[in-house]
Scaffold this active site. Structure first.
Site, PDB file in Angstrom:
ATOM      1  N   ASP A  61       0.818  -1.210   0.000  1.00 40.48           N
ATOM      2  CA  ASP A  61       0.000   0.000   0.000  1.00 40.48           C
ATOM      3  C   ASP A  61       0.855   1.264   0.000  1.00 40.48           C
ATOM      4  O   ASP A  61       2.006   1.264   0.444  1.00 40.48           O
ATOM      5  CB  ASP A  61      -0.878   0.035   1.257  1.00 40.48           C
ATOM      6  CG  ASP A  61      -2.017  -0.946   1.216  1.00 40.48           C
ATOM      7  OD1 ASP A  61      -2.060  -1.782   0.292  1.00 40.48           O
ATOM      8  OD2 ASP A  61      -2.867  -0.881   2.123  1.00 40.48           O
ATOM      9  N   HIS A 207       3.639  -2.227   3.217  1.00 37.10           N
ATOM     10  CA  HIS A 207       3.666  -0.864   2.694  1.00 37.10           C
ATOM     11  C   HIS A 207       5.013  -0.606   2.025  1.00 37.10           C
ATOM     12  O   HIS A 207       6.056  -0.805   2.656  1.00 37.10           O
ATOM     13  CB  HIS A 207       3.441   0.148   3.816  1.00 37.10           C
ATOM     14  CG  HIS A 207       2.106   0.010   4.488  1.00 37.10           C
ATOM     15  ND1 HIS A 207       1.859  -0.971   5.437  1.00 37.10           N
ATOM     16  CD2 HIS A 207       0.957   0.705   4.326  1.00 37.10           C
ATOM     17  CE1 HIS A 207       0.598  -0.862   5.842  1.00 37.10           C
ATOM     18  NE2 HIS A 207       0.024   0.141   5.190  1.00 37.10           N
TER      19      HIS A 207
END
Length: 254
Positions: A61, A207
């Site tokens: 992400d 992430h």
């Protein structure tokens, strides 16, 4: 909600027929008018897939990041691993060349909203604007609209998820493995959590804007490989063709 990978291809066949009947190039303004595809047998929320096959989907992400994302792409390329990147729209617009590299190297690009807000308090129109601006940026970068979305922080009410599925034919993707890498517990901790918590059909959250996460990836990926896991994109995990392989291409200019 978890889903079974045993999906019918009715929606796939009807979608392909519609794509063949449509013009080869569509204007970007028409992107949101295209119902992507294959959603008849897919729920509005996906956290994992119920399967005995040793497959997992790595998802990242908040990128693309100008220095960390290329490092991650190098790590994935060295191992031949496809991943799914839930990208932020303004970052896609700022770094389109990185999104192009993702697509060229076989990765899937998902929608993570334009500016990464919590969507709990947003109107339906506000949510769709966040998604549409990001979808448009992805189309302009690589010629394909995203097939799935992930809400920042996972913050989306069930009614909002249903609305997005009905309005944009995009399921909401959450996760079943969360190493909490955003808390920066250290690369070794992130790698251990990913390896120890993974399971067949897992959707693994990380992430690509967090330095220790990138440093954790070689050990995490090699650990999963040592345990016999294979890697697929999110679309492949839920039984769709690999993202970006369909016949539709959107024109980049209005």
């Amino acid at each position: 909600m978890s889903i079974s990978p045993r999906l019918t291809r009715r929606a796939l066949l009807s979608s392909c027929a519609a794509a063949l009947a449509a013009p080869a190039l569509l204007r970007p303004a028409e992107a949101q008018q295209i119902a992507r595809r294959f959603t008849a047998e897919v729920p509005d929320t996906i956290t994992r897939v119920d399967t005995t096959q040793p497959v997992v989907a790595m998802t990242f992400d908040d990128g693309p990041h100008p220095t960390l994302t290329p490092q991650l792409l190098d790590i994935l390329a060295a191992r031949g691993i496809p991943a799914t990147f839930f990208t932020i729209g303004w970052r896609v617009a700022q770094f389109p060349q990185l999104v192009q590299r993702m697509a060229l190297e076989g990765h899937e690009i998902g929608n993570h909203t334009w500016s990464h807000p919590s969507l709990f308090g947003f109107s339906d129109a506000g949510i769709l604007d966040q998604l549409d601006r990001t979808s448009q940026a992805i189309v302009e970068a690589v010629g394909h609209p995203p097939a799935t979305m992930r809400p920042p922080y996972g913050n989306l009410y069930p009614r909002q998820r249903r609305m997005i599925m009905e309005a944009r034919s995009m399921p909401t993707v959450l996760w079943s493995v969360d190493p909490e890498d955003w808390r920066r517990p250290g690369a070794s901790v992130v790698a251990e959590r990913i390896v120890s918590h993974s399971h067949p059909g897992a959707v693994i959250l990380s992430h690509d804007i967090v330095g220790p996460t990138i440093r954790a990836m070689p050990a995490a990926l090699d650990g999963l490989i040592a345990r016999g896991y294979r890697f697929v994109t999110l679309s492949e995990l839920i039984g769709w063709p690999r993202w970006g392989s369909g016949p539709l291409r959107l024109a980049r200019n209005g």
